[in-house]
Write a protein that holds these residues in place. Structure first.
Motif, PDB file in Angstrom:
ATOM      1  N   ASN A  69       0.826  -1.203   0.000  1.00 36.76           N
ATOM      2  CA  ASN A  69       0.000   0.000   0.000  1.00 36.76           C
ATOM      3  C   ASN A  69       0.865   1.260   0.000  1.00 36.76           C
ATOM      4  O   ASN A  69       2.076   1.214   0.155  1.00 36.76           O
ATOM      5  CB  ASN A  69      -0.924   0.025   1.222  1.00 36.76           C
ATOM      6  CG  ASN A  69      -2.239   0.711   0.937  1.00 36.76           C
ATOM      7  OD1 ASN A  69      -2.402   1.383  -0.081  1.00 36.76           O
ATOM      8  ND2 ASN A  69      -3.193   0.556   1.841  1.00 36.76           N
ATOM      9  N   GLN A 184      -3.298  -5.086  -9.075  1.00 37.64           N
ATOM     10  CA  GLN A 184      -4.353  -6.049  -9.342  1.00 37.64           C
ATOM     11  C   GLN A 184      -3.807  -7.480  -9.342  1.00 37.64           C
ATOM     12  O   GLN A 184      -4.444  -8.398  -8.813  1.00 37.64           O
ATOM     13  CB  GLN A 184      -5.013  -5.743 -10.688  1.00 37.64           C
ATOM     14  CG  GLN A 184      -6.254  -6.581 -10.984  1.00 37.64           C
ATOM     15  CD  GLN A 184      -7.421  -6.248 -10.067  1.00 37.64           C
ATOM     16  OE1 GLN A 184      -7.314  -5.360  -9.205  1.00 37.64           O
ATOM     17  NE2 GLN A 184      -8.514  -6.959 -10.225  1.00 37.64           N
ATOM     18  N   HIS A 187      -3.229  -8.656  -5.788  1.00 41.19           N
ATOM     19  CA  HIS A 187      -4.499  -8.985  -5.145  1.00 41.19           C
ATOM     20  C   HIS A 187      -5.031 -10.335  -5.618  1.00 41.19           C
ATOM     21  O   HIS A 187      -5.477 -11.164  -4.816  1.00 41.19           O
ATOM     22  CB  HIS A 187      -5.528  -7.894  -5.434  1.00 41.19           C
ATOM     23  CG  HIS A 187      -6.913  -8.234  -4.975  1.00 41.19           C
ATOM     24  ND1 HIS A 187      -7.205  -8.582  -3.672  1.00 41.19           N
ATOM     25  CD2 HIS A 187      -8.087  -8.297  -5.653  1.00 41.19           C
ATOM     26  CE1 HIS A 187      -8.495  -8.837  -3.565  1.00 41.19           C
ATOM     27  NE2 HIS A 187      -9.046  -8.680  -4.747  1.00 41.19           N
ATOM     28  N   GLN A 188      -4.952 -10.594  -6.908  1.00 47.01           N
ATOM     29  CA  GLN A 188      -5.496 -11.826  -7.469  1.00 47.01           C
ATOM     30  C   GLN A 188      -4.640 -13.048  -7.161  1.00 47.01           C
ATOM     31  O   GLN A 188      -5.164 -14.117  -6.841  1.00 47.01           O
ATOM     32  CB  GLN A 188      -5.650 -11.669  -8.982  1.00 47.01           C
ATOM     33  CG  GLN A 188      -6.712 -10.655  -9.396  1.00 47.01           C
ATOM     34  CD  GLN A 188      -6.744 -10.419 -10.899  1.00 47.01           C
ATOM     35  OE1 GLN A 188      -5.818 -10.782 -11.617  1.00 47.01           O
ATOM     36  NE2 GLN A 188      -7.809  -9.807 -11.369  1.00 47.01           N
ATOM     37  N   VAL A 194      -7.354  -5.720  -0.734  1.00 46.45           N
ATOM     38  CA  VAL A 194      -7.272  -4.717  -1.793  1.00 46.45           C
ATOM     39  C   VAL A 194      -6.585  -3.472  -1.257  1.00 46.45           C
ATOM     40  O   VAL A 194      -7.017  -2.898  -0.261  1.00 46.45           O
ATOM     41  CB  VAL A 194      -8.676  -4.354  -2.312  1.00 46.45           C
ATOM     42  CG1 VAL A 194      -8.574  -3.290  -3.403  1.00 46.45           C
ATOM     43  CG2 VAL A 194      -9.367  -5.594  -2.862  1.00 46.45           C
ATOM     44  N   SER A 199      -9.118   0.324  -3.726  1.00 42.30           N
ATOM     45  CA  SER A 199     -10.332   0.084  -2.961  1.00 42.30           C
ATOM     46  C   SER A 199     -11.556   0.780  -3.520  1.00 42.30           C
ATOM     47  O   SER A 199     -12.672   0.303  -3.367  1.00 42.30           O
ATOM     48  CB  SER A 199     -10.124   0.509  -1.498  1.00 42.30           C
ATOM     49  OG  SER A 199      -9.822   1.888  -1.420  1.00 42.30           O
TER      50      SER A 199
END
Length: 249
Positions: A69, A184, A187-188, A194, A199
């Motif tokens: 982040n 992305q 995250h996947q 997220v 978000s």
């Protein structure tokens, strides 16, 4: 009411933002290291292309955490977490990240995200000329300052500011869409929560498409020679990760 608060939030002196963020800043008692200095220098260079208000100063800090982040908060403060930084392929992608976060600060998104009650309190404090200590007491929980949530419209505006700064700095926008493709994928594939950057945008494909449309409309080159993140910075980041892994064992 939210429209009125957004409009009036722009009138709050930036000094008041800095006062409110002071308790959080005081928690960062570690002296800046080489990574902090590198991120600050890059942010300073990018900021020169973003037409920031004269009273706005950007302060970037590196956070040695696996968290994927980046955070923009009150008073011009930006936190870049190692978990995200170590996944970026080049400096261009990092510059897009910094441009995006700096844009949040330029557009006063952090203060607008505090909520109607806090914003009204800050406005009244500014009007009444209260001391900075009084202003800082408006927020007693410093965790609030690192958990601000921005709207879809605010994220889109920051994307646009970020890609403009990227093009102005490098002469092309290589790295603009890569940032969100990486987030992305993380995250996947890895199942991370997220990141804040995604978000407000479940459909990352649309977000990437919008950035490509901006580049096409402006006639900006989408590809260019990427600039590497300095090797000494990468070594420090890798060492920090290894040290943290050893402590966790």
């Amino acid at each position: 009411m939210s429209i009125i608060v957004d409009w009036t939030a722009d009138t709050i002196p930036f000094e008041f933002e800095k006062a409110v963020s002071q308790p959080l800043v005081e928690r960062l008692n570690e002296a800046p290291n080489e990574v902090d200095h590198y991120l600050q220098r890059l942010a300073d260079s990018i900021s020169q292309h973003m037409n920031l208000p004269k009273d706005v100063e950007i302060h970037v800090r590196y956070v040695n955490s696996d968290t994927v982040n980046a955070v923009a908060t009150l008073g011009g403060h930006v936190w870049i977490y190692r978990g995200l930084l170590e996944r970026l392929p080049d400096e261009n992608t990092l510059a897009m990240l910094l441009g995006h976060e700096i844009a949040h600060i330029k557009l006063r998104h952090p203060v607008k995200a505090l909520g109607k009650g806090v914003v009204v309190s800050l406005i009244l404090s500014a009007i009444m000329g209260q001391s900075s200590d009084s202003v800082a007491n408006v927020i007693t929980d410093t965790s609030t300052l690192t958990l601000l949530s921005f709207s879809r419209r605010q994220e889109q505006a920051s994307d646009e500011e970020g890609i403009r700064a990227l093009n102005a700095f490098y002469g092309h926008v290589h790295g603009a869409t890569a940032l969100f493709e990486i987030l992305q994928q993380v995250h996947q594939q890895d199942g991370f929560a997220v990141p804040q950057l995604l978000s407000s945008h479940p459909d990352t494909g649309n977000r990437i498409e919008q950035l490509n449309q901006i580049a096409d409309k402006q006639g900006w080159a989408k590809q260019g020679i990427p600039k590497a993140i300095p090797e000494d910075i990468l070594r420090i980041i890798a060492a920090d990760k290894q040290s943290m892994n050893r402590e966790a064992q």
